[in-house]
Design an enzyme around this catalytic site. Sequence first.
Site, PDB file in Angstrom:
ATOM      1  CG  HIS A 119      -2.680 -12.647  30.961  1.00  0.00           C
ATOM      2  ND1 HIS A 119      -3.878 -12.035  31.254  1.00  0.00           N
ATOM      3  CD2 HIS A 119      -2.990 -13.691  30.172  1.00  0.00           C
ATOM      4  CE1 HIS A 119      -4.864 -12.685  30.666  1.00  0.00           C
ATOM      5  NE2 HIS A 119      -4.352 -13.703  29.997  1.00  0.00           N
TER       6      HIS A 119
ATOM      7  CG  ASP B  58      -4.216  -9.153  33.062  1.00  0.00           C
ATOM      8  OD1 ASP B  58      -3.157  -9.018  32.400  1.00  0.00           O
ATOM      9  OD2 ASP B  58      -4.893 -10.191  33.034  1.00  0.00           O
TER      10      ASP B  58
ATOM     11  CB  SER C  98      -6.696 -13.359  27.524  1.00  0.00           C
ATOM     12  OG  SER C  98      -6.948 -14.224  28.586  1.00  0.00           O
TER      13      SER C  98
END
Length: 503
Positions: A129, A159, A234
Amino acid sequence: MKYQIKTQKFENNIIFKRLILMISVLLIAIFIFMQSLPAYGRSIPNDGFADIVKNLLPSVVTIQAMQKIVEHKQGQTPQFNFPEGSPYGDLFEFFRRNEGNRNSAPRKQAAAGSGFIIGADGIIVTNHHVVKDASEIFVILEDKRRFKANVIGSDAGADLAVLKIDTKGEKLPILSFGNSDKARIGDWVIAIGNPWGLGGTVTAGIISARGRDIDRQSFVDFIQTDAPINQGNSGGPLFNLDGEVIGINTAIYSKTGGSIGLGFSIPSNQAKKTISQLQEFGTTKRGWLGVSIQSVSKEIAEGLGLDEAKGALISKVHQKSPAAKAGIMAGDIILNFNDEKVPNSTQLRRMVASSNVGIKVPLKIWRNNKIIDLVVILGEREKVDVALLSDNKEIEKNKGKVKSVELLGLKLSKITNYIRKKFNLDDDINGVVIIDVKADSDAATKRLAPGMVIVKVNQKIVKTPKDVINITKQANEDGRGSVLLWINRNGEFSFIPVKLSKK
């Protein structure tokens, strides 16, 4: 008599010395054993984490994913909605900074994330993402050098994404993966990343839980940690005290956008296979069974003669699928997959996806009040998904059928053939399908998600988005603050009250 007393004292003295020697040897052995314990069983170092972190920082990078944005009128500022109130909407952080003149057009925005080096020649791991839909990707090393990166492979299901930068022959410091299965609840962990675009930032905490299921569409059982993780972390690594990567920081639960001690990481043992496939093939190769499944409730177990609620109930077997060829039937309950117990439908989905394509897998099936043994040869999930979603004409035809229900913060669609294929809906499922959920809506807070089917609103059957619009509009005019939705979620029905938006 005096001689005997002296002899006895002498013997006692020898016994005492031997006892002291034995105790000393035992203490030394215990000390050596404690020093040799692996990091996952070790307490926090007396001098903190500085020595560990010093060698790790050069291998953690900042990711800038550049994305084109639409032209804005003079004086307007593009709005970026940070999710609020949604466990899923605000899991994946999208921290974006505007670059260039705000009044010029068109411009680019940079999504900030983190990553880490696993190949000395410039191979880098981050989250899918972080780089999704990026027109350009840049990697910034600890020494502030900036490299343009290419995507080797990216996978939404796990992901994860693998990038490559051109180091022109320079060897970069790399990180190694540890065994995430050995990480225990309560063990110390260290997170390094790029929160809010600040660059290499170190935080520490413990493993709060394991095997977290935060997204039924994901193939991952997450590690939960209270090490502070914020937007921009992230794709960054989660370390044990040996400096090994045991997790990839991916998500946070937060109603404010900041850390509240609920961070989630992809376990290294689950990530390694995906990363290896992305490096080798540019995509993943997951096993495919070819069934629609649902979890077994107590009522279902009782009705089918099971002693407890366990396994995954087959609600549909797709034609010409591996399951159909193996003789699996609708109504079967899969109790064991590849000699492992199946606790529920979500876990079966992940067990199948983590298996290699083309292998023979033994199954234990509950059918007609007895256990039968079957063997299935797994297909490839990715090939099937591509085939189902490749009908561009159906996509275009379906666009006009999607309607927004502003009072609920939902985008809904009538069930078409394309929608049935896209969300894997059985032929006998009727209602209105959720296509999108507004991040700051009560529907998001209640964990409504794309693919779920609204069957009734306020006890009235709905067949089209217009039905839902009319009922919610009437409820709003009547002064009601919410409506009651009857939701079909992967074959499980539940009533969910959703507040009406007053915006």
